[in-house]
Design a protein around this motif. Structure first.
Motif, PDB file in Angstrom:
ATOM      1  N   VAL A 148      -9.502  39.834  20.510  1.00 46.40           N
ATOM      2  CA  VAL A 148     -10.923  39.566  21.003  1.00 46.40           C
ATOM      3  C   VAL A 148     -10.658  37.950  21.460  1.00 46.40           C
ATOM      4  CG1 VAL A 148     -13.088  39.322  20.432  1.00 46.40           C
ATOM      5  CG2 VAL A 148     -11.696  41.206  19.607  1.00 46.40           C
ATOM      6  N   GLU A 149     -10.546  37.739  22.650  1.00 46.88           N
ATOM      7  CA  GLU A 149     -10.489  36.445  23.310  1.00 46.88           C
ATOM      8  C   GLU A 149     -11.478  36.079  24.052  1.00 46.88           C
ATOM      9  OE1 GLU A 149      -8.270  34.604  21.847  1.00 46.88           O
ATOM     10  OE2 GLU A 149      -7.236  35.791  20.554  1.00 46.88           O
ATOM     11  N   GLY A 150     -11.110  34.861  24.713  1.00 48.63           N
ATOM     12  CA  GLY A 150     -12.238  34.527  25.854  1.00 48.63           C
ATOM     13  C   GLY A 150     -11.598  33.146  26.346  1.00 48.63           C
ATOM     14  N   ARG A 151     -12.220  32.805  27.572  1.00 42.75           N
ATOM     15  CA  ARG A 151     -12.211  31.356  28.287  1.00 42.75           C
ATOM     16  C   ARG A 151     -13.453  30.581  27.697  1.00 42.75           C
ATOM     17  NH1 ARG A 151      -8.597  27.788  29.519  1.00 42.75           N
ATOM     18  NH2 ARG A 151      -9.472  26.277  30.922  1.00 42.75           N
ATOM     19  N   TRP A 152     -13.078  29.550  26.935  1.00 41.12           N
ATOM     20  CA  TRP A 152     -14.388  28.923  26.106  1.00 41.12           C
ATOM     21  C   TRP A 152     -15.051  27.778  27.110  1.00 41.12           C
ATOM     22  CZ3 TRP A 152     -14.353  32.672  23.047  1.00 41.12           C
ATOM     23  CH2 TRP A 152     -13.497  32.976  22.715  1.00 41.12           C
ATOM     24  N   PRO A 192     -15.152  43.926  28.427  1.00 40.89           N
ATOM     25  CA  PRO A 192     -16.228  42.601  28.715  1.00 40.89           C
ATOM     26  C   PRO A 192     -16.948  42.550  27.430  1.00 40.89           C
ATOM     27  CG  PRO A 192     -16.186  43.659  30.710  1.00 40.89           C
ATOM     28  CD  PRO A 192     -15.687  44.674  29.872  1.00 40.89           C
ATOM     29  N   LEU A 193     -17.317  41.232  26.739  1.00 36.31           N
ATOM     30  CA  LEU A 193     -18.222  41.060  25.871  1.00 36.31           C
ATOM     31  C   LEU A 193     -19.113  40.020  25.741  1.00 36.31           C
ATOM     32  CD1 LEU A 193     -15.232  41.334  22.936  1.00 36.31           C
ATOM     33  CD2 LEU A 193     -16.840  43.225  23.539  1.00 36.31           C
ATOM     34  N   SER A 194     -18.901  39.379  26.789  1.00 38.26           N
ATOM     35  CA  SER A 194     -20.024  38.391  27.374  1.00 38.26           C
ATOM     36  C   SER A 194     -21.591  38.769  26.935  1.00 38.26           C
ATOM     37  CB  SER A 194     -19.661  37.637  28.366  1.00 38.26           C
ATOM     38  OG  SER A 194     -18.558  37.012  28.383  1.00 38.26           O
ATOM     39  N   ASP A 195     -21.710  39.900  27.620  1.00 31.10           N
ATOM     40  CA  ASP A 195     -23.281  40.475  27.865  1.00 31.10           C
ATOM     41  C   ASP A 195     -23.799  41.032  26.523  1.00 31.10           C
ATOM     42  OD1 ASP A 195     -21.751  42.688  27.981  1.00 31.10           O
ATOM     43  OD2 ASP A 195     -22.523  43.451  29.654  1.00 31.10           O
ATOM     44  N   ASP A 196     -22.849  41.076  25.308  1.00 29.44           N
ATOM     45  CA  ASP A 196     -23.614  41.776  24.046  1.00 29.44           C
ATOM     46  C   ASP A 196     -24.030  40.617  23.192  1.00 29.44           C
ATOM     47  OD1 ASP A 196     -23.973  43.022  21.902  1.00 29.44           O
ATOM     48  OD2 ASP A 196     -22.033  44.333  21.943  1.00 29.44           O
ATOM     49  N   ALA A 197     -25.037  40.114  23.515  1.00 22.97           N
ATOM     50  CA  ALA A 197     -25.455  38.837  22.687  1.00 22.97           C
ATOM     51  C   ALA A 197     -25.709  39.134  21.158  1.00 22.97           C
ATOM     52  CB  ALA A 197     -27.014  38.705  22.937  1.00 22.97           C
ATOM     53  N   ASP A 198     -25.660  40.413  20.688  1.00 20.78           N
ATOM     54  CA  ASP A 198     -25.682  40.457  19.315  1.00 20.78           C
ATOM     55  C   ASP A 198     -24.445  40.415  18.495  1.00 20.78           C
ATOM     56  OD1 ASP A 198     -28.331  41.700  19.206  1.00 20.78           O
ATOM     57  OD2 ASP A 198     -27.675  43.851  19.407  1.00 20.78           O
ATOM     58  N   LEU A 199     -23.163  40.334  19.337  1.00 22.55           N
ATOM     59  CA  LEU A 199     -22.022  40.022  18.949  1.00 22.55           C
ATOM     60  C   LEU A 199     -21.834  38.533  18.459  1.00 22.55           C
ATOM     61  CD1 LEU A 199     -19.503  41.928  21.122  1.00 22.55           C
ATOM     62  CD2 LEU A 199     -19.929  42.296  18.803  1.00 22.55           C
ATOM     63  N   TRP A 200     -22.625  37.528  19.146  1.00 19.66           N
ATOM     64  CA  TRP A 200     -22.348  36.083  19.142  1.00 19.66           C
ATOM     65  C   TRP A 200     -23.692  35.621  18.503  1.00 19.66           C
ATOM     66  CZ3 TRP A 200     -17.628  36.399  19.965  1.00 19.66           C
ATOM     67  CH2 TRP A 200     -17.241  37.566  20.844  1.00 19.66           C
ATOM     68  N   GLY A 201     -24.735  36.350  18.088  1.00 23.62           N
ATOM     69  CA  GLY A 201     -26.050  35.595  17.588  1.00 23.62           C
ATOM     70  C   GLY A 201     -26.921  35.244  18.692  1.00 23.62           C
ATOM     71  N   ASP A 206     -19.807  32.018  28.728  1.00 26.16           N
ATOM     72  CA  ASP A 206     -18.438  31.933  28.964  1.00 26.16           C
ATOM     73  C   ASP A 206     -18.021  33.446  28.993  1.00 26.16           C
ATOM     74  OD1 ASP A 206     -18.808  32.195  26.388  1.00 26.16           O
ATOM     75  OD2 ASP A 206     -17.866  30.376  25.651  1.00 26.16           O
ATOM     76  N   GLU A 207     -16.644  33.464  29.448  1.00 23.14           N
ATOM     77  CA  GLU A 207     -15.987  34.693  29.177  1.00 23.14           C
ATOM     78  C   GLU A 207     -15.466  34.992  27.993  1.00 23.14           C
ATOM     79  OE1 GLU A 207     -12.199  36.915  31.710  1.00 23.14           O
ATOM     80  OE2 GLU A 207     -12.486  34.821  31.838  1.00 23.14           O
ATOM     81  N   ARG A 208     -15.913  36.185  27.322  1.00 25.98           N
ATOM     82  CA  ARG A 208     -15.353  36.819  26.253  1.00 25.98           C
ATOM     83  C   ARG A 208     -15.161  38.344  26.621  1.00 25.98           C
ATOM     84  NH1 ARG A 208     -18.757  33.473  21.862  1.00 25.98           N
ATOM     85  NH2 ARG A 208     -19.207  31.617  22.972  1.00 25.98           N
ATOM     86  N   TYR A 209     -14.213  38.728  25.940  1.00 25.24           N
ATOM     87  CA  TYR A 209     -13.480  40.013  26.067  1.00 25.24           C
ATOM     88  C   TYR A 209     -12.681  40.727  24.962  1.00 25.24           C
ATOM     89  CZ  TYR A 209      -9.183  37.366  27.448  1.00 25.24           C
ATOM     90  OH  TYR A 209      -8.341  36.566  27.369  1.00 25.24           O
ATOM     91  N   ALA A 210     -12.675  41.983  25.001  1.00 23.61           N
ATOM     92  CA  ALA A 210     -11.508  42.475  24.254  1.00 23.61           C
ATOM     93  C   ALA A 210     -10.281  42.984  25.058  1.00 23.61           C
ATOM     94  CB  ALA A 210     -11.964  43.500  23.146  1.00 23.61           C
ATOM     95  N   ILE A 211      -9.141  43.013  24.488  1.00 22.51           N
ATOM     96  CA  ILE A 211      -8.106  43.908  25.164  1.00 22.51           C
ATOM     97  C   ILE A 211      -7.637  44.832  24.157  1.00 22.51           C
ATOM     98  CG2 ILE A 211      -5.867  43.729  25.965  1.00 22.51           C
ATOM     99  CD1 ILE A 211      -6.299  41.005  27.251  1.00 22.51           C
ATOM    100  N   ILE A 212      -7.422  46.129  24.488  1.00 18.22           N
ATOM    101  CA  ILE A 212      -7.046  46.957  23.508  1.00 18.22           C
ATOM    102  C   ILE A 212      -5.898  47.732  24.170  1.00 18.22           C
ATOM    103  CG2 ILE A 212      -7.571  49.132  22.440  1.00 18.22           C
ATOM    104  CD1 ILE A 212     -10.409  47.175  23.529  1.00 18.22           C
ATOM    105  N   ALA A 213      -4.834  47.356  23.349  1.00 21.22           N
ATOM    106  CA  ALA A 213      -3.275  47.844  24.048  1.00 21.22           C
ATOM    107  C   ALA A 213      -2.815  48.677  23.330  1.00 21.22           C
ATOM    108  CB  ALA A 213      -2.510  46.393  24.316  1.00 21.22           C
ATOM    109  N   TYR A 214      -1.914  49.753  23.879  1.00 16.71           N
ATOM    110  CA  TYR A 214      -1.472  51.003  23.213  1.00 16.71           C
ATOM    111  C   TYR A 214       0.143  50.747  23.075  1.00 16.71           C
ATOM    112  CZ  TYR A 214      -6.237  52.652  23.464  1.00 16.71           C
ATOM    113  OH  TYR A 214      -7.514  52.587  23.232  1.00 16.71           O
ATOM    114  N   ALA A 215       0.740  51.031  21.901  1.00 13.74           N
ATOM    115  CA  ALA A 215       2.347  50.784  21.802  1.00 13.74           C
ATOM    116  C   ALA A 215       2.937  51.975  22.571  1.00 13.74           C
ATOM    117  CB  ALA A 215       2.487  50.729  20.489  1.00 13.74           C
TER     118      ALA A 215
END
Length: 215
Positions: A148-152, A192-201, A206-215
């Motif tokens: 769960v990362e971003g460009r702040w 993408p996670l930037s548009d989910d205001a509930d996550l951030w209060g 800015d750009e916020r997102y999650a990468i889900i990667a599979y081994a």
């Protein structure tokens, strides 16, 4: 320990007492806590799994994972963060293992995990690409790496002296982080996670997102 690493450790240790005042750190609001709980349940297996929470901070995500039935190990470089994480789960009647150590090279020996979770951490690391390799190597064959990362945006508040030398200081865009992770895994997706205001209060721009990667 280098001077920069020592400064980073001290910074987060000093931040521990007020860390949970940020809505997405403490998850004190019902809507924010529920938003993260929904995301974590979507990103992790439905059955009880072994989860490594690197850079766990005060343990808010570890608590949600433990409450969902997972076996959680949290690692953080700041002893005061770990103290709070232990107290937080104990007061909730939940069990987890918390270790003081370098999140980029977690002190978990030969243990392997179904999920390695990292939130808002790669920008703080002196060698984030080495950390990604380390985390991917801790996964079981069917495991998942969740970033769960971003460009702040610049806040005007200083980080530590020398932070300008950190490779990903200020964060990294989704395309660039996905490119760094892709050679280490079989498949990945970006949410993408930037548009989910509930996550951030509240809303963010800015750009916020999650990468889900599979081994």
């Amino acid at each position: 320990m280098s001077d920069l690493t020592s400064a980073i450790t001290g910074y987060w240790d000093d931040a521990a007492p007020t860390f949970d005042e940020e809505p997405d750190h403490g998850l004190r609001a019902d809507r924010t806590r529920a938003a993260w709980d929904r995301r974590l349940r979507a990103w992790t297996p439905a059955h009880p799994a072994d989860v490594l929470d690197v850079g766990c901070g005060t343990g808010s995500l570890s608590l949600l994972l433990a409450a969902a039935g997972h076996r959680v190990t949290g690692v953080d470089v700041a002893p005061r963060m770990i103290e709070q994480a232990r107290a937080k789960l104990s007061s909730a009647g939940l069990a987890a293992r918390f270790l003081v150590g370098d999140a980029a090279a977690p002190p978990t020996g030969d243990d392997r995990f179904d999920v390695v979770l990292c939130r808002h951490l790669v920008w703080t690391l002196p060698d984030p690409r080495a950390a990604l390799r380390e985390w991917a190597g801790r996964l079981r064959p069917s495991g998942r790496l969740v970033l769960v990362e971003g460009r702040w945006r610049e806040t005007g508040q200083p980080y530590v002296e020398g932070a300008g030398s950190l490779p990903w200081n200020g964060g990294l865009g989704a395309a660039d982080l996905a490119a760094a992770v892709r050679p280490l895994v079989a498949d990945l997706r970006v949410e993408p996670l930037s548009d989910d205001a509930d996550l951030w209060g509240g809303s963010v721009d800015d750009e916020r997102y999650a990468i889900i990667a599979y081994a």
